[in-house]
Design an enzyme around this catalytic site. Sequence first.
Site, short mmCIF file in Angstrom:
data_model
loop_
_atom_site.label_atom_id
_atom_site.label_comp_id
_atom_site.label_asym_id
_atom_site.label_seq_id
_atom_site.Cartn_x
_atom_site.Cartn_y
_atom_site.Cartn_z
N HIS B 12 46.95 105.33 60.97
CA HIS B 12 45.96 104.23 60.91
C HIS B 12 44.52 104.75 60.78
O HIS B 12 43.66 104.44 61.58
CB HIS B 12 46.12 103.27 62.10
CG HIS B 12 45.93 103.86 63.47
ND1 HIS B 12 46.60 103.40 64.58
CD2 HIS B 12 45.12 104.84 63.91
CE1 HIS B 12 46.22 104.09 65.63
NE2 HIS B 12 45.32 104.96 65.27
N HIS B 194 45.94 115.45 63.79
CA HIS B 194 44.49 115.42 63.61
C HIS B 194 43.78 115.75 64.91
O HIS B 194 44.28 115.47 65.98
CB HIS B 194 43.98 114.10 63.02
CG HIS B 194 44.16 112.84 63.83
ND1 HIS B 194 45.34 112.45 64.41
CD2 HIS B 194 43.28 111.86 64.13
CE1 HIS B 194 45.18 111.28 65.01
NE2 HIS B 194 43.94 110.90 64.88
N GLU B 241 48.61 110.33 69.55
CA GLU B 241 48.94 108.95 69.13
C GLU B 241 50.39 108.83 68.66
O GLU B 241 50.95 107.74 68.65
CB GLU B 241 48.02 108.52 67.96
CG GLU B 241 46.58 108.28 68.35
CD GLU B 241 45.69 107.98 67.14
OE1 GLU B 241 44.57 107.52 67.38
OE2 GLU B 241 46.08 108.21 65.99
#
Lengths: 89, 278
Positions: B12, B194, B241
Amino acid sequence: MCAALCSPAEREAFKRDEETFMARFCLTEEEKGLIRKRDFKGLIEHGMNIYAMLKIGSTTGNSLYRMGAQMRGESYEEFLATRNMKDAV
Amino acid sequence: MARIVGGIGLSHVPSVGPVVDRGRQTAPAWKPLFDAYIPVRSWLEKLNPDVAIVVYNDHVAEFTFDKYPTFALGAADRYPIADEGFGTRPLPEVPGDAEFSIHLCEELIAAEFDLTVCQELGVEHGFLVPMNLCFPHTASGWPVRSVPLQVNVIQHPLPTARRCYRLGQALRKAVSSYKEDLKVVVLGTGGMSHQLQGKRFGFMNEKFDQWFLDQLEGNPEALAELSHHKIMEEAGAEAVELIMWLTMRGALSPKAKRVHRHYYAPMTTGMGLITFEE
């Protein structure tokens, strides 16, 4: 302070008078100094959450990638040169 | 009875929002990402779900650190677009299904997942970018109703990967005990590799991401064993996440069939996509 920046009026208030804006929140002198200097590396080392900091970035014209370049100790252009597809910004 | 018909794991990244709003999906840097969703959208049209449960995290827009829930479920008939510090995106409000949400809340809390129940909730890129990619809106609104399920993946202590996987399993039971004949898809969002802070800003690890996709398909139990530290070391601090993808996988049966898979890592995030069908 950063939560307040999720409002156009508050972002304008920050841009209009940063000192008055910061005075409304329980910031230490050290924290205010880091914000004044746009020292994003220092803010993260001080314990700031990256997603909260993005709102200071947005208000002061510093994109995520510009903040990231500073944290890496590189210029924005140097940072972009390390990416697979630097136009995906 | 309601049933889960499919699941999607997807990233996202916030920069996708302005690309959609300015119609730049075919720009060379973005085309590989958006092209990967063309078959996914056709597949979703065939599945024709009534509701999408979107497992996502807010990024200090609606939830701030003065009070921060570990798990929060939307229980409203509409979700406004939140301003996360960059201005409010020009998108229609997202329709919800409060009655279905309340059923999920009752069942999940009875199953000992003590959710924060949100009767008012704005949604931002963690929720909206996956919706943009899978369920494009038109002038008449969004093609599906949604239930936002927010997970704390940004302020430690975080729920474990296993806890997120079990939440998915409990979600499956909760969906299947709903009286109305609804078709439901579950989206697990965020990641993949990330890191957005410190000297390691921009770190990605495609090898880890491809391994995670392999395991998600065939051995999700192994992923439920991953510690936060392991994920953060291997794939970057914000890659944690990925535990939200396990909620999606837990909500599907172990034998769910993988349909699509794609990976693109242009800037600072490994953008993964994987779909499963029951």
